[in-house]
Structure formats: C-alpha cells, structure tokens
Design a protein around this motif. Structure first.
Motif, PDB file in Angstrom:
ATOM      1  N   CYS A 149       3.569  17.498   1.525  1.00 26.39           N
ATOM      2  CA  CYS A 149       3.310  15.636   0.322  1.00 26.39           C
ATOM      3  C   CYS A 149       2.824  16.615  -0.653  1.00 26.39           C
ATOM      4  O   CYS A 149       2.651  15.055  -1.419  1.00 26.39           O
ATOM      5  N   ALA A 152      -0.242  13.418  -1.406  1.00 25.71           N
ATOM      6  CA  ALA A 152       0.244  11.963  -1.175  1.00 25.71           C
ATOM      7  C   ALA A 152       0.244  11.864   0.196  1.00 25.71           C
ATOM      8  O   ALA A 152       0.472  10.821   0.313  1.00 25.71           O
ATOM      9  N   GLU A 153       0.227  12.232   0.847  1.00 23.62           N
ATOM     10  CA  GLU A 153      -0.105  12.449   2.921  1.00 23.62           C
ATOM     11  C   GLU A 153      -0.705  11.378   3.013  1.00 23.62           C
ATOM     12  O   GLU A 153      -2.203  11.336   2.603  1.00 23.62           O
ATOM     13  N   CYS A 160       6.414  15.838   4.911  1.00 22.53           N
ATOM     14  CA  CYS A 160       7.400  15.539   3.961  1.00 22.53           C
ATOM     15  C   CYS A 160       8.172  16.444   3.817  1.00 22.53           C
ATOM     16  O   CYS A 160       8.031  17.503   3.000  1.00 22.53           O
ATOM     17  N   ALA A 169       6.669   9.564  -0.434  1.00 19.56           N
ATOM     18  CA  ALA A 169       5.078   9.349  -0.178  1.00 19.56           C
ATOM     19  C   ALA A 169       4.149   9.068  -1.895  1.00 19.56           C
ATOM     20  O   ALA A 169       2.631   8.492  -1.842  1.00 19.56           O
ATOM     21  N   TYR A 170       4.788   9.566  -2.924  1.00 19.07           N
ATOM     22  CA  TYR A 170       3.988   9.363  -4.396  1.00 19.07           C
ATOM     23  C   TYR A 170       4.220   7.885  -4.603  1.00 19.07           C
ATOM     24  O   TYR A 170       3.316   7.780  -5.186  1.00 19.07           O
ATOM     25  N   ARG A 171       5.228   7.756  -4.075  1.00 23.71           N
ATOM     26  CA  ARG A 171       5.283   6.032  -4.971  1.00 23.71           C
ATOM     27  C   ARG A 171       4.828   5.322  -4.044  1.00 23.71           C
ATOM     28  O   ARG A 171       4.128   4.063  -4.547  1.00 23.71           O
ATOM     29  N   LYS A 172       4.181   5.324  -2.846  1.00 20.51           N
ATOM     30  CA  LYS A 172       3.469   4.722  -1.720  1.00 20.51           C
ATOM     31  C   LYS A 172       2.156   4.964  -2.084  1.00 20.51           C
ATOM     32  O   LYS A 172       1.383   3.330  -2.440  1.00 20.51           O
ATOM     33  N   LYS A 173       1.194   5.277  -2.829  1.00 18.62           N
ATOM     34  CA  LYS A 173       0.344   5.833  -3.582  1.00 18.62           C
ATOM     35  C   LYS A 173       0.040   5.781  -4.389  1.00 18.62           C
ATOM     36  O   LYS A 173      -0.844   5.244  -5.346  1.00 18.62           O
ATOM     37  N   TRP A 175       1.758   7.233  -7.816  1.00 22.61           N
ATOM     38  CA  TRP A 175       1.631   8.076  -8.717  1.00 22.61           C
ATOM     39  C   TRP A 175       3.242   8.370  -8.762  1.00 22.61           C
ATOM     40  O   TRP A 175       4.275   8.276  -8.158  1.00 22.61           O
ATOM     41  N   GLN A 228       1.463  -0.288  -9.579  1.00 25.62           N
ATOM     42  CA  GLN A 228       0.301   0.985  -9.383  1.00 25.62           C
ATOM     43  C   GLN A 228      -0.727  -0.313  -9.310  1.00 25.62           C
ATOM     44  O   GLN A 228      -0.344  -1.059 -10.557  1.00 25.62           O
TER      45      GLN A 228
END
Length: 385
Positions: A149, A152-153, A160, A169-173, A175, A228
């Motif tokens: 990921c 971003a994991e 991923c 995963a990026y969206r959840k972070k 990023w 964010q």
C-alpha cells in the motif's frame, strides 16, 4: 276537478301569447343565431371540462420522516474523459459517499459525441493476476500475494492488490496520489495509459443516487475526492497544464419519479463559460410533491428551482474544478389531486349557460327592437336628424 285545474292554470309563470300578436324581425333573427352559436360553444366547453379531469392544488407542511431522496441524473461532459470523472455525495448528517460506482453508467464519447463504449464501473478495479512483488518481502512458492500500500496501510497485514485499493488506502490517510506510474499495481493494470488513451474524449454519465432526505450536495469532479483536516481535496490523477474542460450539458436532473405536469428546469440545459476550468455550482431548492391521479394512485416526488454560479479556478483561488449540485429541502409540501367534475355541477353550469345567454340575448333584442321603433317614429314625424 275542474276548479283545481283552473287554480293550477293560474300558477303558470309563463303565460302564452297568441301567434297572431308575434312580430318577427331581421335583427331578432340575427341575435337568435349569434346567441345559439355562443350557447353551443359554451356548452361544449363545459362538456369538455366535465369529460376531462381537473387538478386541485393544496399546500401543507411536510411531516415525512426517515425517507430517502432519489436523484436521477444524466450529464454529458464533452471535454472530460470517463476515466477521470468521479461522483461524490455528501449530506449535512455527515454521511459521505465518495467515488460512487453503484447504479452509475458511463459512456465514452468521441469528439463528435458518438458513443465509443458503455461501462458500469470506472477503470482501476482489476485485480493483478501475475504480481511482481510481495508486501514486506519476496513472493515465495505457494504464498498468497499481498501487494504493498506504499506506506498507506493501516497495519502490517493490510494488502493492496489493485490500483483502486492503493488509491482507497491513500484516501483514508488523506494523501493524494501524485504519480500513479510509481505504483506497481497501477502500472500493471495500465491505469495511467488508459487515462492517456482517452485523452480528448468526452463522457456521458447517468444513473441515480439514493440519499437521505436532508440538505446535501453531490458533484462530478476530475480525480478522486478525499478529506484531510476537514478540507475537501482532490486527487488529480493526470495533471493538465491548461486545467480541465468542465463544460457540460445536463440532459436530465430530477428529484424523484415523473408525474404529469412536472417541469425540471435543468433538463437539456448546456453551460459553457469562456474559462472552461472552474467550479460550476447549482443551488437547488427541492419542494416535496405528492400527485394523486383519478384512480387514487399516489406518486411521491419533488419539484425544484435552481440558481447557477460559476467560480473560475486560478492561482489565487483554491476552488476545486467540477460540477457541484447543492440542494436544500422546503418544509412545504405541494399536493396535486386529479378529480372529475360532478354531474350536478355540470348540469348547474349548463342551465346557467342556457338561461344566461337566453336572458342577455332577450335584453339585447328588446333594446334593438325598441330603438328601431323609436327611430322610425321620429323619422315619420320629421324629428330625426
């Protein structure tokens, strides 16, 4: 018996005049003809109203609770490829639906507006069949593939295995994915290459959303949306130096089912600015509507009014490029009810038409007749003129 008949005869309100005392005139004939035509026109007009239904309108406070609002849409972007358009929906209750894919259909269009391809989902959803790497190490024999990921994991065990999962995963972070080419999954799926292959194409996106019946918004944007620190940001997959051509045409926008007489003010409306890159905004006021036909079939739907606004995207303003629909709900509900005119009401109107026209024509005829006689009498004694 004879005396009773005489008493009944004396009650006659319409005494008859002997034919020998009648005087028929040309003006009386013309007035009779015109009044008969008027009477027939009014009669058939009343008959048409009786045979067809009429719609009664009422206004009430909308007391419905916990219902869903269905938004039907069909929007065409002549200068924006399907691969980079995403649809998001947010409401004031805090519910978010980012990059909506279910019940959505995209049609790729060439520069002439012809359909190239129709698909249910966007690209970037394919799993890798022959992976090149294993997250955290080398892929051994009989091991299950677990793609990286790229930082971003959420945990060491998170995998991923597709470009879409990396983006998620990026969206959840919170990023932004600045360069999909360095992501092995995206490279294997040909994600960026497909975006480049669709350059210069347009897109027709249609379908429906089921959202909470509260104020909210939905929008079409290039790239993928993420949040964010409370800010609304976009992951622009392919940077375009000249910006994005967000000009569009709303082929259809409706809040709820169709009912007779409904007018959707945005249907078939194109919107193009001199500056194509910017934020197109529609501020919509939704009015709950209930329509009941003559068969007592009830249709729960909505009407709406709309105001448009455009905000140019430049270096000084950080407005996001895209098409944004902001909707709010009215507390007043409009109720339409179809119903037929009652027969007694129809009969009363017909009697009023016949009696009214007959009386008015009689007054006109009397005025004309006595006027002619007065003029003739003055002419005989030489006093006219």
């Amino acid at each position: 018996m004879a005396s009773m008949m005489n008493k009944l005869r004396n009650l006659d309100a319409y005494p008859k005049i002997n034919d020998d005392f009648y005087s028929r005139t040309l003006s009386g004939g013309l007035i009779t003809l015109v009044s008969s035509i008027v009477m027939l026109i009014l009669f058939f007009s009343e008959l048409r109203l009786y045979l067809h239904h009429v719609t009664e309108t009422q206004l009430r406070v909308d007391t419905s609770r916990g219902e869903k609002l269905r938004i039907n849409f069909d929007v065409t972007f002549p200068g924006l490829a399907c691969s980079i358009i995403s649809l998001d929906a947010i409401d004031i209750s805090g519910e978010k639906h980012l990059d909506v894919r279910h019940d959505i259909v995209k049609r790729r269009l060439d520069s002439y507006g012809n359909v190239i391809e129709t698909r249910q989902d966007g690209i970037g959803h394919t799993k890798i069949e022959n992976p090149l790497q294993k997250h955290g190490g080398r892929l051994e024999h009989n091991e299950t593939y677990c793609g990286s990921c790229y930082g971003a994991e959420a945990s060491d065990d998170e995998c991923c295995n597709s470009c879409e999962e990396v983006r998620e995963a990026y969206r959840k972070k919170g990023w932004a994915m600045s360069d999909p080419e360095i992501i092995d999954q995206c490279k294997r799926e040909g994600f960026v290459q497909r975006v480049k292959d669709e350059e210069g194409e347009g897109c027709n996106i249609f379908g429906f959303l089921e959202v909470n019946k509260v104020a909210g918004s939905f929008h079409f944007v290039p790239g993928k949306t993420f949040h964010q620190s409370g800010f609304h940001l976009q992951d622009l997959l392919v940077f375009q130096r000249d910006g994005y051509n967000i000009s569009h045409k709303v082929n259809r926008l409706a809040f709820g089912d169709y009912f007779p007489g409904v007018v959707n003010p945005l249907d078939g409306v194109p919107w193009t600015q001199e500056t194509l890159n910017g934020m197109y905004q529609y501020f919509i006021k939704v009015v709950p509507t209930e329509y009941t036909d003559v068969k007592e079939h009830i249709i729960q739907s909505n009407q709406f009014s709309v105001t448009e606004h455009f905000e140019k995207t430049d270096d000084h303003r950080q407005s996001l490029p895209g098409v944004f629909f902001f909707y709010d709900l009215s507390p007043i509900k409009v109720i339409f009810r179809e119903q037929h005119v009652e027969f007694l009401h129809f009969l009363t109107n017909v009697c009023a038409i016949v009696g009214g026209v007959f009386t008015v024509s009689g007054i006109i005829d009397s005025f004309v007749y006595h006027g002619q006689r007065a003029i003739k009498k003055k002419m005989e004694i030489g006093k006219f003129g």
